[in-house]
Design a protein around this motif. Sequence first.
Motif, short mmCIF file in Angstrom:
data_model
loop_
_atom_site.label_atom_id
_atom_site.label_comp_id
_atom_site.label_asym_id
_atom_site.label_seq_id
_atom_site.Cartn_x
_atom_site.Cartn_y
_atom_site.Cartn_z
N VAL A 81 34.99 33.05 56.98
CA VAL A 81 36.72 32.90 56.88
C VAL A 81 36.32 32.23 55.34
N LEU A 82 36.30 32.66 54.62
CA LEU A 82 35.66 32.61 53.23
C LEU A 82 36.74 32.13 51.81
N LEU A 83 36.85 31.61 51.11
CA LEU A 83 37.80 31.61 49.94
C LEU A 83 36.66 31.35 48.51
N ASP A 84 36.97 31.93 47.85
CA ASP A 84 36.16 31.03 46.44
C ASP A 84 37.12 31.83 45.19
N THR A 85 37.95 30.57 44.73
CA THR A 85 38.72 31.18 43.46
C THR A 85 37.44 31.25 42.32
N ARG A 86 36.44 31.35 42.07
CA ARG A 86 35.37 31.21 41.10
C ARG A 86 35.85 32.95 41.07
N GLU A 87 35.51 33.66 42.17
CA GLU A 87 35.63 34.90 42.36
C GLU A 87 37.46 35.63 42.19
N LEU A 88 38.34 35.05 42.65
CA LEU A 88 39.68 35.04 42.01
C LEU A 88 39.92 34.81 40.72
N LYS A 89 39.56 34.26 40.12
CA LYS A 89 39.83 34.63 38.34
C LYS A 89 38.75 34.86 37.31
N ALA A 90 38.03 35.30 38.09
CA ALA A 90 37.17 36.79 37.36
C ALA A 90 37.89 37.32 37.21
N LEU B 193 41.53 37.65 38.32
CA LEU B 193 42.85 37.27 36.99
C LEU B 193 43.48 36.88 35.55
N GLY B 194 41.79 36.78 34.99
CA GLY B 194 41.25 35.91 33.42
C GLY B 194 42.25 35.14 33.82
N ASP B 195 43.49 34.99 32.44
CA ASP B 195 44.02 34.00 31.95
C ASP B 195 45.12 33.56 32.96
N VAL B 196 45.84 34.59 34.17
CA VAL B 196 46.83 34.40 34.94
C VAL B 196 46.92 33.45 35.74
N PRO B 197 47.25 32.10 35.80
CA PRO B 197 47.11 30.81 36.28
C PRO B 197 47.23 31.39 38.24
#
Lengths: 123, 181
Positions: free
Chosen positions: B146-155, B157-161
């Motif tokens: 099971v994997l989650l990397d917030t860097r991937e999500l930020k890429a 989402l941009g400026d959506v917190p």
Amino acid sequence: MKSLAELQAIKDKMKDKVILREGVNDIRIVVGMATCGIAAGARPVLNTLVEEVNKEGLSDKVTVSQTGCIGLCQLEPIVEVFEAGKDKVTYVKMTSEKAKRVVEEHLKGGKVVNEYTVAGHKE
Amino acid sequence: MKELSLNILDIAENSVKAGATLTEITVEEADSRLVLTIKDDGCGMTEEILKSVTDPFYTTRTTRKVGMGIPLLKLAAEQTGGSLQIDSRCEKDYPENHGTALRAEFNKNHIDMTPLGDVISSVSTLIQGHPDTDFLFKHTFGDKTVLLDTRELKAVLGDVPLNSYEVIKWIEEYLKEQYSL
């Protein structure tokens, strides 16, 4: 199946909202998330607050955030409510149920739930 | 602590307070072993502080942020016959390569093993409280990861917190789905 494409959709949907939101959050609700708070049950309290604030449509008005040890470890989980122009309200020995009532009566209705505050709670 | 996931939340908060830009949380389960590692690129600790972080009664202002968290996790590991180890590089001595790495090993079959509990909730709580720092969460068990990397999500989402309600809900569902596959 959840995919990153769904996040793109969330982003597109929120674009307008973000601009609208800036500077309108005038209530800040803070949960103590140090070792003492976490051990006493702060995680479900925080999650309930996030959930209820959204459910009641208060997310434009209320920000839910986390802090460290407030210094009253024996009274954790502690939730503090900061509102511009008003005194800080400190709720102690919180639970998910109490958090729901605080959202309903205090954040939505504007009336402090005195029996849960540091001054009003009974041992 | 009733769940190891609460210890994870607690210790990862230390990483955030140490100014980490990335905190890596891994849980590896194989046979009877469970190995938890929490690694960050925060300011690190001096050798002197590092020696005392496992002592619950060591309290000075500089280490106040550590307090009971590490002693409680150490106890949870040792009561199963496991161990806890921390390595740290202080920013002052290692300006390029600083941070702290914690490794706790557990014997899952021991009667005093603390259940892992709701890790999804701990991960989403961390992200909710600290949307500007990055987290990598990896849980392996059997042949599953099971994997989650917030860097991937930020890429994406941009400026959506990251702590927008919709995003937090998506993260919870995303992890839940990986566990159920």
